[in-house]
Design an enzyme around this catalytic site. Sequence first.
Site, mmCIF file in Angstrom:
data_model
loop_
_atom_site.group_PDB
_atom_site.id
_atom_site.type_symbol
_atom_site.label_atom_id
_atom_site.label_comp_id
_atom_site.label_asym_id
_atom_site.label_seq_id
_atom_site.Cartn_x
_atom_site.Cartn_y
_atom_site.Cartn_z
ATOM 1 N N GLU A 46 9.100 4.886 3.554
ATOM 2 C CA GLU A 46 8.309 4.611 2.520
ATOM 3 C C GLU A 46 7.844 5.800 1.693
ATOM 4 O OE1 GLU A 46 7.673 1.662 1.083
ATOM 5 O OE2 GLU A 46 7.721 1.397 3.299
ATOM 6 N N ASP A 187 13.277 -0.449 -5.320
ATOM 7 C CA ASP A 187 12.964 -1.923 -5.367
ATOM 8 C C ASP A 187 14.138 -2.684 -6.246
ATOM 9 O OD1 ASP A 187 10.975 -1.271 -3.897
ATOM 10 O OD2 ASP A 187 9.428 -1.616 -5.788
#
Length: 456
Positions: A46, A187
């Site tokens: 992350e 993404d």
Amino acid sequence: MASELSALFTSLVYRLQRLREAFLSKHGEPASFYASAPGRVNLIGEHIDYCGYSVLPMAIEQNILAAVSVNTSQTIQLANTNGKYKDFAASADDLLVDRTDPQWHYYFLCGVRGIQEHFSLAPLAGMKCVVDGTIPASSGLSSSSALVCCAGLVTMEANQKSLSKVTLAEICAKCERYIGTEGGGMDQSISFLAEEGTAKLIEFNPLRATDVKLPDGAVFVIANCCVEMNKAATSHFNIRVVECRIAAKILAKAKGLEMGRLQKLGEVQAELGVSLEDMLVFVEDILHPEPYSKDEICKTLGITPEQLCADILSTNTQHVTQFKLYQRAKHVYGEASRVLQFKAVCDSAPSGAVLRLGELMSQSHKSCRDLYECSCPELDQLVDICLKAGAVGSRLTGAGWGGCTVSMVPSEKMDCFLRTVREQYYMPDARRAALEKQSLFVTKPGQGAAIFTEDA
């Protein structure tokens, strides 16, 4: 397994039928083609893609679907099957994206502009588009990037162009920055490069994707904490990007490197040719835990306040006065290490693999919570409930400050896990209870973006 595939196929057929009817009703003509782009869940890694480090996501079933017809009007007409998202139209020569007001159609225009500029398209084909989405908005499952990717794919097809999936991912990662978010490309990469049945290790510079076989005996469960977080509408995300950029420059200068050309923490490690463990030592030796002021940053780097504002801070971080560089750098180097450990366990599949992967996920959440400070009370509560309900590991996924958790759950505990999380997190709260069916679900690696016709 066969029943699950049948249910998925039935669901897709129903959505396509509904979208076909919506397009015909809206425009009085059938769609020429359809495009899809999936959301994603990041299993681990992350806030490190924009620092140059590998991440480990997989595509999910929830996606963006678009029905499209092409014309010569040089106008982009957008509509959404969800009534809360208003219709929008724009001239092809005036595709302005208002980053102060991140409405859904501006994400679509980001994708259109990316392809338009890549090919220097003049004129740009006119398009009528109706969009249908099943990715919960502002949930950390990449609904906005899926919309950008879908728009890029649609624009390429409408203008009869062809690009590789890697190039499409790179274009869409770059053009999403028109909306003001300085993301790193995870993404968009997984949206295009995903394959059904496997997670992916996504690496950057150059962009590449490697299959990661997830272990048998466990499932991944997504749970939405029901706190929405639009990263383009706040400065939280870009503040972290800037803090990492400043930390990289201070580390680079302290180690005698040319800091001007180094922007990412990963670039500093590569330039020094040392391990992630060595970088963690350097963080301890060079950076201090107390927040840095703008004045201290300028003195340390030997730059003026004007240079700091113009060359390092982004538009929506000019107001920030305190920067936690030690904590952000420590998270990034630690998280980058956890990604590599996660993949190594998946590759070697030792006994106890599920437990080890769960430990890495839980370590990741603690780092996101304590060092990167991108969690929120609801996410922390949900992670705690998930662990007590039987998950071997649980963590926030996506940008954080709201959105979803992802938990690794032994297969034999799945039913009990879902029941416990439902009873302890969703049912006590009326708003959460109303959202529970779309907020708590088991997921498997899905397929990437695609163009298709009704015949296909």
